[in-house]
Design a protein around this motif. Structure first.
Motif, PDB file in Angstrom:
ATOM      1  N   PRO A  81     -57.208   0.382 -42.464  1.00 56.14           N
ATOM      2  CA  PRO A  81     -57.170   1.749 -41.944  1.00 56.14           C
ATOM      3  C   PRO A  81     -58.541   2.244 -41.500  1.00 56.14           C
ATOM      4  O   PRO A  81     -59.572   1.847 -42.065  1.00 56.14           O
ATOM      5  N   ILE A  82     -58.546   3.093 -40.496  1.00 54.37           N
ATOM      6  CA  ILE A  82     -59.759   3.791 -40.080  1.00 54.37           C
ATOM      7  C   ILE A  82     -59.405   5.256 -39.857  1.00 54.37           C
ATOM      8  O   ILE A  82     -58.239   5.617 -39.734  1.00 54.37           O
ATOM      9  N   GLU A  83     -60.419   6.077 -39.831  1.00 51.55           N
ATOM     10  CA  GLU A  83     -60.316   7.525 -39.590  1.00 51.55           C
ATOM     11  C   GLU A  83     -59.785   8.288 -40.803  1.00 51.55           C
ATOM     12  O   GLU A  83     -60.271   9.361 -41.122  1.00 51.55           O
ATOM     13  N   ARG A  84     -58.758   7.736 -41.454  1.00 52.30           N
ATOM     14  CA  ARG A  84     -58.232   8.413 -42.639  1.00 52.30           C
ATOM     15  C   ARG A  84     -57.656   7.366 -43.591  1.00 52.30           C
ATOM     16  O   ARG A  84     -57.445   6.223 -43.213  1.00 52.30           O
ATOM     17  N   THR A 285     -48.280   3.671 -33.657  1.00 55.89           N
ATOM     18  CA  THR A 285     -49.053   3.102 -34.766  1.00 55.89           C
ATOM     19  C   THR A 285     -50.373   3.850 -34.917  1.00 55.89           C
ATOM     20  O   THR A 285     -51.051   4.114 -33.933  1.00 55.89           O
ATOM     21  N   ARG A 286     -50.735   4.177 -36.126  1.00 51.53           N
ATOM     22  CA  ARG A 286     -51.996   4.836 -36.406  1.00 51.53           C
ATOM     23  C   ARG A 286     -53.168   3.902 -36.098  1.00 51.53           C
ATOM     24  O   ARG A 286     -52.998   2.679 -36.016  1.00 51.53           O
ATOM     25  N   PRO A 287     -54.391   4.413 -35.927  1.00 57.43           N
ATOM     26  CA  PRO A 287     -55.547   3.548 -35.639  1.00 57.43           C
ATOM     27  C   PRO A 287     -55.790   2.545 -36.778  1.00 57.43           C
ATOM     28  O   PRO A 287     -55.839   2.917 -37.954  1.00 57.43           O
ATOM     29  N   LEU A 288     -55.925   1.288 -36.398  1.00 56.51           N
ATOM     30  CA  LEU A 288     -56.125   0.216 -37.361  1.00 56.51           C
ATOM     31  C   LEU A 288     -57.171  -0.766 -36.829  1.00 56.51           C
ATOM     32  O   LEU A 288     -57.303  -0.962 -35.620  1.00 56.51           O
ATOM     33  N   VAL A 289     -57.899  -1.372 -37.746  1.00 51.64           N
ATOM     34  CA  VAL A 289     -58.797  -2.477 -37.404  1.00 51.64           C
ATOM     35  C   VAL A 289     -58.058  -3.767 -37.690  1.00 51.64           C
ATOM     36  O   VAL A 289     -57.625  -4.002 -38.825  1.00 51.64           O
ATOM     37  N   LEU A 290     -57.896  -4.625 -36.671  1.00 50.25           N
ATOM     38  CA  LEU A 290     -57.122  -5.851 -36.807  1.00 50.25           C
ATOM     39  C   LEU A 290     -58.037  -7.068 -36.836  1.00 50.25           C
ATOM     40  O   LEU A 290     -58.920  -7.219 -35.983  1.00 50.25           O
ATOM     41  N   THR A 291     -57.835  -7.936 -37.810  1.00 50.81           N
ATOM     42  CA  THR A 291     -58.490  -9.250 -37.839  1.00 50.81           C
ATOM     43  C   THR A 291     -57.390 -10.296 -37.916  1.00 50.81           C
ATOM     44  O   THR A 291     -56.467 -10.168 -38.724  1.00 50.81           O
TER      45      THR A 291
END
Length: 453
Positions: A81-84, A285-291
């Motif tokens: 998760p990012i932002e919140r 979809t909420r903001p996410l960092v994907l790896t």
């Protein structure tokens, strides 16, 4: 007097050429030495082909098994998760699973702790997951060897790998104590958080890393343990009366749990670039960092790929050496059959016919060796693990130790395309090896060859 057939010249690859080549392959008493060399050359080709097939099959199986184990528990994408904070994980998972190409997604809580049992302790990774998500992970859900996942959410116990159970000296029903250094704040500083849980499940996933260093616990106890729970007023609740009772306070607040991350499993693991764009472009979809899994294991799988190429190149040298043996055995055969060649030439056999006869002879050695090697290689590759276990027990030496190779058994996966490449390589080298001796045989001058006969 020459036969009419030879006076007219022989047709390419005629029955006559095959008969003569076949006679040269069959041993006579005075030609036993040449026949032995041809047989050893045939064995060399077979060993080279079989070795190449077995090694490539084991390396393919090793890669496939690692990929299955790693991606059986770790998703093709890990979303952070990012932002919140990640409090809307259920809604996020629901939206992610609607994206075209996504198989399923799970959420989890994760943390590092020190686990101790009966006089022994080790660092472990704790993952908190509910029963619904564990059922999605077929490898984990089906890997329970002792105990089971029934009523997992309300069990208040933990699941550990059998190797971790051996390290801690615990069995089903025993207590495992976990220590988290990030505990409660006191006037004297942070105190470690210590809590004990019963062992409800012992699993065997066949991979040392997961069986030795992973511990699973129900989601809510994991959220409580790692302090990922907030108590917030329910929607529509106004300021509480300072004189409100404990029951009224409990009724006014609701539990809001958080998770560490989510893992996304896609239908085509190799299509990560395209799926990344789809996941990031989904407006729901909420903001996410994907790896993705390729980023996480890039060095490891790149090393495996390089090793496969290097091993294939090195082991191909065995076939190349066998091809040189074909050259030497054919040169000796040509020397021995010089008078026969002269007689055939005087009977009307063309240079091309002589060249084809010896090419057929040498190529036949390669073909028989290749076929024998393919059969032997496929049999050994199909029984790699039983053979490993037999050799380990017989020699008393650990072959393919799981502590080093991460897997508890020797995997093998035969790729038909690679087998075809090996066959073409062996046959191609065998044919090329016949060209020079056959050409030399075709250059024989019958007068010179028969002068001293």
């Amino acid at each position: 007097m020459a036969t009419p057939a030879l006076n007219k010249g022989t047709r390419a690859f005629s029955r006559f050429e095959w008969i003569v080549a076949g006679r040269y392959l069959r041993a006579r008493r005075k030609e036993a030495f040449i026949s032995v060399i041809a047989s050893l050359t045939m064995v060399g080709v077979a060993i080279g082909v079989a070795t190449l097939i077995v090694v490539m099959s084991v390396m393919n199986g090793f890669r496939a098994e690692l990929l299955t184990k790693i991606l059986g528990l770790n998703g093709h994408f890990t979303a952070y998760p990012i932002e919140r904070e990640f409090t809307d994980y259920k809604e996020t998972i629901a939206s992610l699973q609607k994206v075209d190409g996504v198989d399923f997604a799970v959420y989890f809580v994760e943390g590092q702790v020190l686990a101790s049992g009966n006089g022994s302790s080790t660092g472990v990774t704790v993952r908190g997951m509910d029963e619904e998500n564990i059922k999605k992970l077929k490898l984990l859900h089906g890997g329970a060897k002792q105990g089971g996942w029934d009523n997992w959410d309300t069990s208040k116990g933990v699941a550990i790998g059998y190797r971790l159970a051996q390290t801690l000296g615990v069995s089903l029903g025993d207590q495992v104590t976990i220590i988290n250094p990030d505990g409660a704040m006191t006037p004297f500083g942070t105190t470690p958080q210590i809590k004990s849980f019963p062992v409800n499940v012992i699993f065997d996933l066949g991979m040392v890393e997961f069986d030795s260093f992973f511990m699973y616990m129900p989601l809510e106890p994991a959220q409580d343990y790692f302090k990922l729970v907030d108590e917030v007023l329910k929607p529509g609740m106004g300021p509480l009366d300072p004189l409100a009772s404990d029951e009224e306070i409990d009724a006014a607040y609701q539990r809001v749990g958080k998770v560490s991350a989510a893992e996304i499993f896609i239908k085509d693991p190799d299509d990560v670039a395209n799926m990344r764009l789809k996941l990031q472009a989904d407006p729901a979809t909420r903001p996410l960092v994907l790896t993705d899994w390729q980023q996480r294991n890039e060095t490891f799988f790149s090393a495996l790929q390089v090793e496969r190429v290097v091993m294939f190149t090195i082991l191909s040298m065995i076939i190349l050496v066998a091809a040189f043996n074909i050259i030497s055995s054919l040169i000796m055969l040509v020397k021995d059959k010089s008078s026969d060649i002269a007689v055939l030439r005087t009977m009307g056999a063309t240079r091309g016919a002589i060249m084809r006869i010896f090419s057929i002879t040498g190529t036949t050695i390669g073909v028989i060796g290749t076929i024998s090697g393919v059969v032997l290689g496929l049999i050994v590759a199909a029984n790699a693990e039983p053979l490993r276990a037999f050799l380990s027990n017989t020699l008393g030496v650990a072959i393919f130790p799981p502590e080093v190779f991460y897997l508890s058994s020797l995997p093998s996966k035969t790729d038909p395309v690679e087998v075809g490449v090996v066959i073409c390589l062996a046959l191609g080298l065998s044919f090329l090896a016949t060209l020079y001796p056959a050409w030399r045989a075709a250059q024989y001058d019958p007068v010179e060859a028969l002068r001293y006969e």
